[in-house]
Scaffold this active site. Structure first.
Site, PDB file in Angstrom:
ATOM      1  N   LYS A 109       0.853  -1.195   0.000  1.00 32.32           N
ATOM      2  CA  LYS A 109       0.000   0.000   0.000  1.00 32.32           C
ATOM      3  C   LYS A 109       0.889   1.244   0.000  1.00 32.32           C
ATOM      4  O   LYS A 109       1.871   1.310   0.736  1.00 32.32           O
ATOM      5  CB  LYS A 109      -0.926  -0.005   1.224  1.00 32.32           C
ATOM      6  CG  LYS A 109      -1.837   1.243   1.298  1.00 32.32           C
ATOM      7  CD  LYS A 109      -3.039   1.043   2.202  1.00 32.32           C
ATOM      8  CE  LYS A 109      -2.722   1.014   3.677  1.00 32.32           C
ATOM      9  NZ  LYS A 109      -2.054   2.233   4.189  1.00 32.32           N
ATOM     10  N   GLU A 111       0.919   5.539   0.149  1.00 35.72           N
ATOM     11  CA  GLU A 111       0.196   6.769   0.473  1.00 35.72           C
ATOM     12  C   GLU A 111       0.415   7.821  -0.618  1.00 35.72           C
ATOM     13  O   GLU A 111       1.554   8.088  -1.003  1.00 35.72           O
ATOM     14  CB  GLU A 111       0.681   7.342   1.809  1.00 35.72           C
ATOM     15  CG  GLU A 111       0.245   6.520   3.005  1.00 35.72           C
ATOM     16  CD  GLU A 111       0.559   7.202   4.330  1.00 35.72           C
ATOM     17  OE1 GLU A 111       0.890   8.400   4.342  1.00 35.72           O
ATOM     18  OE2 GLU A 111       0.466   6.502   5.356  1.00 35.72           O
ATOM     19  N   GLU A 178      -8.924   7.511   4.064  1.00 38.95           N
ATOM     20  CA  GLU A 178      -8.794   7.702   5.514  1.00 38.95           C
ATOM     21  C   GLU A 178      -9.243   9.100   5.929  1.00 38.95           C
ATOM     22  O   GLU A 178      -8.763  10.111   5.389  1.00 38.95           O
ATOM     23  CB  GLU A 178      -7.324   7.478   5.924  1.00 38.95           C
ATOM     24  CG  GLU A 178      -7.088   7.716   7.424  1.00 38.95           C
ATOM     25  CD  GLU A 178      -5.772   7.163   7.934  1.00 38.95           C
ATOM     26  OE1 GLU A 178      -5.093   6.418   7.213  1.00 38.95           O
ATOM     27  OE2 GLU A 178      -5.434   7.490   9.092  1.00 38.95           O
TER      28      GLU A 178
HETATM   29  N1  MHF Z   1      -3.765   3.275  16.827  1.00 35.09           N
HETATM   30  C1  MHF Z   1      -3.830   3.925  15.658  1.00 35.09           C
HETATM   31  N2  MHF Z   1      -5.013   3.985  15.019  1.00 35.09           N
HETATM   32  C2  MHF Z   1      -5.122   4.628  13.827  1.00 35.09           C
HETATM   33  O1  MHF Z   1      -6.238   4.658  13.248  1.00 35.09           O
HETATM   34  C3  MHF Z   1      -3.960   5.236  13.266  1.00 35.09           C
HETATM   35  C4  MHF Z   1      -2.744   5.120  13.978  1.00 35.09           C
HETATM   36  N3  MHF Z   1      -2.703   4.477  15.175  1.00 35.09           N
HETATM   37  N4  MHF Z   1      -1.580   5.624  13.488  1.00 35.09           N
HETATM   38  C5  MHF Z   1      -1.554   6.078  12.117  1.00 35.09           C
HETATM   39  C6  MHF Z   1      -2.797   6.766  11.782  1.00 35.09           C
HETATM   40  C7  MHF Z   1      -3.008   8.065  12.529  1.00 35.09           C
HETATM   41  N5  MHF Z   1      -4.434   8.124  12.583  1.00 35.09           N
HETATM   42  C8  MHF Z   1      -5.165   9.146  13.179  1.00 35.09           C
HETATM   43  C9  MHF Z   1      -4.742   9.739  14.346  1.00 35.09           C
HETATM   44  C10 MHF Z   1      -5.470  10.745  14.937  1.00 35.09           C
HETATM   45  C11 MHF Z   1      -6.642  11.197  14.354  1.00 35.09           C
HETATM   46  C12 MHF Z   1      -7.410  12.288  14.995  1.00 35.09           C
HETATM   47  O2  MHF Z   1      -7.020  12.837  15.989  1.00 35.09           O
HETATM   48  N6  MHF Z   1      -8.574  12.603  14.441  1.00 35.09           N
HETATM   49  C13 MHF Z   1      -9.515  13.560  15.008  1.00 35.09           C
HETATM   50  C14 MHF Z   1      -9.861  14.653  14.021  1.00 35.09           C
HETATM   51  C15 MHF Z   1      -8.737  15.598  13.779  1.00 35.09           C
HETATM   52  C16 MHF Z   1      -9.182  16.866  13.105  1.00 35.09           C
HETATM   53  O3  MHF Z   1      -9.369  16.884  11.878  1.00 35.09           O
HETATM   54  O4  MHF Z   1      -9.389  17.843  13.813  1.00 35.09           O
HETATM   55  C17 MHF Z   1     -10.824  12.807  15.339  1.00 35.09           C
HETATM   56  O5  MHF Z   1     -11.600  13.349  16.088  1.00 35.09           O
HETATM   57  O6  MHF Z   1     -10.997  11.685  14.856  1.00 35.09           O
HETATM   58  C18 MHF Z   1      -7.085  10.603  13.182  1.00 35.09           C
HETATM   59  C19 MHF Z   1      -6.338   9.576  12.595  1.00 35.09           C
HETATM   60  C20 MHF Z   1      -5.050   6.966  11.974  1.00 35.09           C
HETATM   61  N7  MHF Z   1      -3.986   5.970  12.092  1.00 35.09           N
HETATM   62  C1  KIV Z   2      -4.846   2.825   9.249  1.00 34.99           C
HETATM   63  C2  KIV Z   2      -4.358   2.025   8.087  1.00 34.99           C
HETATM   64  C3  KIV Z   2      -5.127   2.296   6.834  1.00 34.99           C
HETATM   65  C4  KIV Z   2      -2.867   2.193   7.875  1.00 34.99           C
HETATM   66  O1  KIV Z   2      -2.387   2.665   6.879  1.00 34.99           O
HETATM   67  C5  KIV Z   2      -1.967   1.740   8.956  1.00 34.99           C
HETATM   68  O2  KIV Z   2      -2.420   1.091   9.912  1.00 34.99           O
HETATM   69  O3  KIV Z   2      -0.767   2.026   8.859  1.00 34.99           O
HETATM   70 MG    MG Z   3      -0.341   3.116   7.105  1.00 31.01          MG
END
Ligand code: MHF
Ligand code: KIV
Ligand code: MG
Length: 262
Positions: A109, A111, A178
């Protein structure tokens, strides 16, 4: 499940994918109905404790892909191409993707796409199926200024829609979407022929992916909005550890039957 089967599931049934980083969890997941395992570069955060995914390397990804393949001989495995592995030209991208396939991955995969379309095409030409990844692409953390929902303004929307078409034309077999608004994920899913896999992208993608540790709540951080906790294994494990410590302190563990005779 094969890459072919993955493609033909579109408009027939929903696809499910979960991250997996080690052989023990792979053994467990091998005996479930999940369609596909993702050795995600999220392992840099979940397993290694870094703040972002830019710390994952090809060597790290290959080592964990080997472990997951040993544990899950029957599952389709996708491995993430880590930070900078497609940005240094087609030859380097093919070398990195080859290392992941030799480690046991069925596909890799990638990005984003802009600026390394040639590298993606070269990996596909080499016989390695590629899954795309658009929206919140965590390797662009320092460009986005954090893990921020993408596709909310017109430029970002257009970049994602265009990207889906560019990736489809390059020959990717699927695209992860995502953290984008659900209507945008729905539009992308409708416009392209290959299956979309969503995480924080609403209900209308062709499949879903989650981090296993999130689904099982291994870590008791505040849950992300797009995560549903199907078990509270973190709390359960902490309780088990404390009962073990109590038993060690009281002498209740080990019993005679848990010890060897002369
Ligand atoms: N444990 C874990 N789960 C994941 O889904 C994940 C990871 N790690 N590491 C890589 C990325 C990072 N990811 C993330 C991390 C944080 C948010 C987050 O804080 N989102 C906020 C919105 C942020 C904004 O746009 O203001 C939320 O409320 O979901 C989203 C995806 C998804 N991925
Ligand atoms: C959240 C998924 C799509 C990913 O790329 C990861 O786990 O690294
Ligand atoms: Mg990834």
């Amino acid at each position: 499940m094969t890459v072919r089967g993955f493609i033909s599931a579109k408009n027939k049934r929903k696809l499910s994918m979960l991250t997996c980083y080690d052989a023990s969890f792979a053994r467990l997941l091998n005996d479930t109905d999940v369609d596909c395992l993702l050795v995600g570069d999220s392992l840099a955060m979940v397993v290694y404790g870094y703040d972002t995914t830019v710390h994952a390397t090809v060597e790290m990804m290959a080592r964990h892909t080997e472990a997951v393949r040993r544990g899950a001989p029957d599952k389709m495995i996708v491995a993430d191409m880590p930070f900078l592995s497609v940005q240094q030209g087609a030859a380097e991208a093919v070398r990195a993707a080859g290392a992941l396939v030799r480690a046991g991955a069925d596909a890799v995969k990638v990005e984003g796409y802009r600026g390394y379309e040639d590298a993606i095409a070269a990996v596909i030409s080499a016989g390695i199926p590629v899954m795309g990844h658009l929206g919140l692409t965590p390797q662009f953390y320092h460009v986005f200024g954090g893990f921020k929902v993408q596709g909310r303004d017109e430029a970002s929307r257009r970049h994602i829609l265009e990207g889906a078409h560019v990736l489809q034309d390059l020959g990717v077999f699927s695209i992860v979407l995502e953290c984008i608004p659900s209507p945008l994920a729905k539009a992308v899913t409708k416009e392209i022929r290959v299956p979309t896999i969503g995480i924080g992208a609403g209900p209308d993608t062709d499949g879903q992916v989650l981090v296993l540790y999130d689904l099982a709540a291994f870590v008791s951080d505040k849950p992300l909005r797009f995560v549903r906790r199907y078990a509270e294994l973190g709390a359960e494990l902490r309780d088990a550890v404390n009962r073990y410590v109590d038993d060690v302190q009281s002498g209740a563990f080990p019993s005679l039957s848990e010890s060897f005779e002369e």
